[in-house]
Scaffold this motif. Structure first.
Motif, PDB file in Angstrom:
ATOM      1  N   ALA A  65      -7.342 -40.277  70.358  1.00 50.41           N
ATOM      2  CA  ALA A  65      -6.200 -39.374  70.530  1.00 50.41           C
ATOM      3  C   ALA A  65      -6.622 -38.133  71.310  1.00 50.41           C
ATOM      4  CB  ALA A  65      -5.631 -38.978  69.178  1.00 50.41           C
ATOM      5  N   LEU A  97     -10.089 -42.986  65.641  1.00 56.98           N
ATOM      6  CA  LEU A  97      -8.705 -42.667  66.010  1.00 56.98           C
ATOM      7  C   LEU A  97      -8.609 -41.259  66.596  1.00 56.98           C
ATOM      8  CD1 LEU A  97      -6.849 -44.273  62.987  1.00 56.98           C
ATOM      9  CD2 LEU A  97      -6.808 -45.033  65.360  1.00 56.98           C
ATOM     10  N   TYR A 155     -10.310 -35.198  66.466  1.00 55.86           N
ATOM     11  CA  TYR A 155      -9.311 -34.875  67.494  1.00 55.86           C
ATOM     12  C   TYR A 155      -9.528 -33.465  68.032  1.00 55.86           C
ATOM     13  CZ  TYR A 155      -4.785 -33.846  69.585  1.00 55.86           C
ATOM     14  OH  TYR A 155      -3.797 -33.477  70.452  1.00 55.86           O
ATOM     15  N   SER A 214      -9.740 -37.866  61.359  1.00 61.01           N
ATOM     16  CA  SER A 214      -9.140 -37.997  62.685  1.00 61.01           C
ATOM     17  C   SER A 214      -8.715 -36.616  63.179  1.00 61.01           C
ATOM     18  CB  SER A 214      -7.998 -39.016  62.691  1.00 61.01           C
ATOM     19  OG  SER A 214      -6.876 -38.516  62.060  1.00 61.01           O
ATOM     20  N   THR A 219     -13.212 -45.001  60.831  1.00 59.38           N
ATOM     21  CA  THR A 219     -11.807 -45.186  61.201  1.00 59.38           C
ATOM     22  C   THR A 219     -11.215 -43.873  61.703  1.00 59.38           C
ATOM     23  OG1 THR A 219     -11.800 -46.485  59.187  1.00 59.38           O
ATOM     24  CG2 THR A 219      -9.740 -46.355  60.382  1.00 59.38           C
ATOM     25  N   ILE A 221      -0.401 -42.073  73.471  1.00 57.13           N
ATOM     26  CA  ILE A 221      -1.431 -42.509  72.515  1.00 57.13           C
ATOM     27  C   ILE A 221      -1.711 -41.381  71.523  1.00 57.13           C
ATOM     28  CG2 ILE A 221      -3.809 -43.288  72.291  1.00 57.13           C
ATOM     29  CD1 ILE A 221      -3.570 -44.412  75.138  1.00 57.13           C
ATOM     30  N   ASP A 222      -1.876 -40.179  72.067  1.00 57.30           N
ATOM     31  CA  ASP A 222      -2.097 -38.994  71.247  1.00 57.30           C
ATOM     32  C   ASP A 222      -0.943 -38.806  70.267  1.00 57.30           C
ATOM     33  OD1 ASP A 222      -2.305 -36.436  70.264  1.00 57.30           O
ATOM     34  OD2 ASP A 222      -1.954 -35.441  72.173  1.00 57.30           O
ATOM     35  N   ILE A 228       1.135 -40.184  63.040  1.00 56.14           N
ATOM     36  CA  ILE A 228       0.834 -40.992  61.850  1.00 56.14           C
ATOM     37  C   ILE A 228      -0.120 -40.211  60.943  1.00 56.14           C
ATOM     38  CG2 ILE A 228      -0.293 -43.102  61.045  1.00 56.14           C
ATOM     39  CD1 ILE A 228       0.759 -44.476  63.556  1.00 56.14           C
ATOM     40  N   THR A 229      -1.118 -39.583  61.556  1.00 56.02           N
ATOM     41  CA  THR A 229      -2.041 -38.747  60.794  1.00 56.02           C
ATOM     42  C   THR A 229      -1.282 -37.672  60.023  1.00 56.02           C
ATOM     43  OG1 THR A 229      -3.639 -39.080  62.547  1.00 56.02           O
ATOM     44  CG2 THR A 229      -4.107 -37.340  60.995  1.00 56.02           C
ATOM     45  N   ILE A 241      -0.885 -41.597  67.394  1.00 57.69           N
ATOM     46  CA  ILE A 241      -1.967 -41.482  66.414  1.00 57.69           C
ATOM     47  C   ILE A 241      -1.825 -40.204  65.588  1.00 57.69           C
ATOM     48  CG2 ILE A 241      -4.454 -41.223  66.105  1.00 57.69           C
ATOM     49  CD1 ILE A 241      -4.860 -43.012  68.504  1.00 57.69           C
ATOM     50  N   MET A 242      -1.576 -39.092  66.254  1.00 55.64           N
ATOM     51  CA  MET A 242      -1.588 -37.839  65.511  1.00 55.64           C
ATOM     52  C   MET A 242      -0.347 -37.666  64.633  1.00 55.64           C
ATOM     53  SD  MET A 242      -4.527 -37.059  66.074  1.00 55.64           S
ATOM     54  CE  MET A 242      -4.641 -35.663  64.970  1.00 55.64           C
TER      55      MET A 242
END
Lengths: 318, 295
Positions: free
Chosen positions: B118, B114, B177, B173, B110, B126-127, B133-134, B130-131
């Motif tokens: 990203a 992600l 990333y 992630s 997962t 998109i980046d 939320i991370t 996702i980042m």
């Protein structure tokens, strides 16, 4: 426009926003590349040669201006270009070390364009071998990893990959600058031989003027994102018009008397290329120019055609 | 007969594995780590065969043997029900390793997926989505989040695994990333784009193989940490429950009888320390051998 013009660049601009300000990497250049020729682009580091190539290829989206390919406008970004168009245009990069995926075999690397464009379906392996032979590499490289071959060989693999999709135009971004001299000769010879065999068109970028003289059919010289002079190669080297061209040509080291004669009079190189964030007023070259006039400090000169096919951007000729 | 010189000088895959092993084995700590991990893994796998009292793993009572101090018969002593601590530790490795494997099996794909997406679409929305939320998940202290989740749900091994997974994926992630966004500008990725390869092909076939070594190394290092968090949850009573022989649960239950019956707590605790140390040494060794810069 002529039918044999494969690429036409009109007033192309590419600006980058940085923390220091806007960098005008390419600032309104126009030129055409004819089918089957090698168009050479020279200039000092930071003059925007590579940016021009990347913008034509669609890696960077141009800030302004148009690029035509075989008469029709190109979508700005490579992502918006259809596969049929991507197939036609390929690029060879400056650093052969990073242009091949270290985790893939040479065979897989060259095979990718064949798979993407569905070429030679069913006999991809044979085609890869043919391509390796075409660039003069042993066929058993097919199972090697890029880490196991030399820099020059990597560049030949990159050339084979660019050829795999059977393009009509290849942008060569300083393909030999990272290699030693003996390898340079081998790669240049391979490129020229393949060009003749396949009727390819090259955009050849280098800062090596002697190399340019042997490779290019026409030469354009760039300075701070502007094109200063475009001419046939022989004309460019024998009758340079722009003071900047004269300055660069006179700085080529020569060995024989003969060569010394055809060289322009020694022009002492003054200063360095200014920062692209903080460019001079008027003609960008005026602080370094020996023929600098009052008007040069105020007005940017237009590009004029002095004789057939010889363009120059300088107040001396307007 | 002429043998082509390339046969001798070109390194192939086998040679690079040999070289990596040489680098790994030249550090004695790495070897200690490897041996510890092997001991833990083997005793977990073969616990029913190797354990001196395999019946001790679950609900089993023998009051004649209760609360025995360490002896030749019971090297780590017995607990209040007369179960052999050594046998229970061996079965405990099973639960803890299984938990670590399950958690990593959920977290690594997962998080990596992600992070790769990203990284490939760096600079786009998109980046950002996702980042950010991370970042939100990383901003909450992990143990607090795990405690909160476990307290909300019914305490069990499965729920504690879910809780740890939820707080662990952001690290992967982030790692994926950072690698993907730097590989994004490599010429080979650019070449694949110019050729016209599909973005998913570029992400999984061009970028992912170059991320595997650091991700694998981080996994090895993380086995120890996941076991530690799992043990912490068990210790506060939110993880696996008695009579499941999870190491954290054993420490927690035994702690009630400290200091008189010290062996009930000390040996499971030492087993946890041994496992974590082993995986960390192994992970460090792999990292140095593969010359991965920083994790």
């Amino acid at each position: 426009m002529n039918n044999d013009e494969i690429i036409q660049v009109k007033d192309l601009k590419k600006y980058f926003k940085t923390s220091l300000g806007i960098v005008r990497a390419v600032d309104g250049i126009s030129f055409t590349i004819r089918e089957g020729e090698t168009f050479g682009l020279v200039g000092e580091s930071g003059s925007g040669k590579s940016t021009t190539a990347f913008t034509i290829m669609g890696v960077y989206e141009p800030t302004d201006g148009e690029i035509y390919f075989k008469g029709s406008p190109l979508p700005k970004s490579v992502k918006k270009r259809p596969l049929s168009l991507r197939k036609e245009m390929q690029m060879v990069f400056q650093d052969p070390g990073s242009s091949l995926n270290p985790r893939k075999r040479i065979g897989q690397i060259i095979e990718l364009p064949l798979r993407v464009h569905r070429l030679h379906v069913g006999r991809e392996r044979e085609r890869v071998k043919e391509l390796l032979e075409m660039v003069g590499l042993p066929v058993d490289f097919i199972n090697r990893y890029p880490g196991a071959i030399g820099g020059g060989e990597k560049q030949l693999v990159a050339i084979a990959r660019a050829l795999a999709s059977e393009p009509s135009f290849i942008a060569l971004d300083e393909p030999t600058s990272a290699l030693d001299v003996s390898m340079q000769a081998k790669i240049i010879n391979t490129l020229l031989r393949i060009q003749k065999e396949l009727n390819l068109t090259y955009l050849f970028i280098t800062h090596n003027l002697s190399l340019m003289r042997n490779v290019a059919s026409r030469v354009g010289i760039m300075y701070l994102g502007k094109m200063f002079e475009v001419a046939e190669t022989s004309e460019f080297f024998h009758k340079p018009l722009h003071p900047y061209t004269k300055m660069l040509l006179s700085a080529i080291p020569v060995i024989t008397e003969e060569e010394e004669k055809i060289k322009p009079k020694r022009v002492i190189s003054r200063g360095e290329i200014p920062s692209p964030v903080n460019v001079p007023s008027g003609c960008y070259f005026h602080p370094r120019c020996i023929d600098c006039m009052e008007i040069c400090k105020k007005e940017d000169p237009p590009m004029v055609e002095v004789s057939t096919g010889h363009f120059v951007k300088c107040h001396l000729y307007t | 007969m002429r043998i082509p010189i390339e046969k001798f000088i070109t390194p192939d895959r086998k040679d690079s594995i040999k070289r990596t092993w040489y680098k790994f084995s030249s550090n004695p700590l790495s070897i200690i780590g490897l041996i510890s991990v092997l001991i833990v893994t083997l005793s977990a796998i073969f616990a029913p065969v190797l354990a001196p009292y395999p019946e001790s793993w679950g609900r089993w009572v023998d009051f004649s043997q209760a609360c025995q101090p360490p002896s030749w018969k019971h090297p780590f002593g017995t607990d209040i029900y007369g179960r052999d601590i050594l046998s229970r530790i061996m079965f405990g490795f099973r639960y803890d390793l299984l938990m670590a494997i399950c958690i990593l099996a959920m977290v690594v794909p997962t998080g990596t997926f992600l992070g790769l997406i990203a990284g490939y679409y760096r600079g786009t929305w998109i980046d950002t989505v996702i980042m950010r939320i991370t970042d939100i998940f990383l901003a909450i202290p992990s143990i607090v989040l795990a405690l909160a989740i476990c307290a909300l749900l019914k305490p069990s091994l499965f729920n504690s695994m879910m809780a740890v997974s939820l707080l662990w994926w952001p690290w992967y992630s982030r790692l994926a990333y950072s690698i993907a966004s730097s590989l994004r500008n490599e010429y080979f990725v650019l070449a694949a784009e110019l050729i016209g390869a599909h973005p998913l092909y570029i992400i999984f076939s061009e970028i992912l193989p170059n991320c595997l070594a650091p991700i694998f190394t981080k996994m090895t290092l993380d086995v120890g940490w996941v076991i530690l968090i799992g043990a912490t949850l068990s210790f506060v009573g939110l993880g696996a429950q008695e009579p499941t022989p999870a190491l954290g649960t054993m420490v927690s239950v035994g702690a009630k009888y400290m200091p008189d019956y010290w062996w009930m707590t000390i040996f499971p605790a030492l087993a946890i320390a041994f496992t974590i140390l082993g995986f960390n040494l192994l992970g460090d060794g792999i990292r140095d051998a593969l010359a991965i810069e920083e994790i």
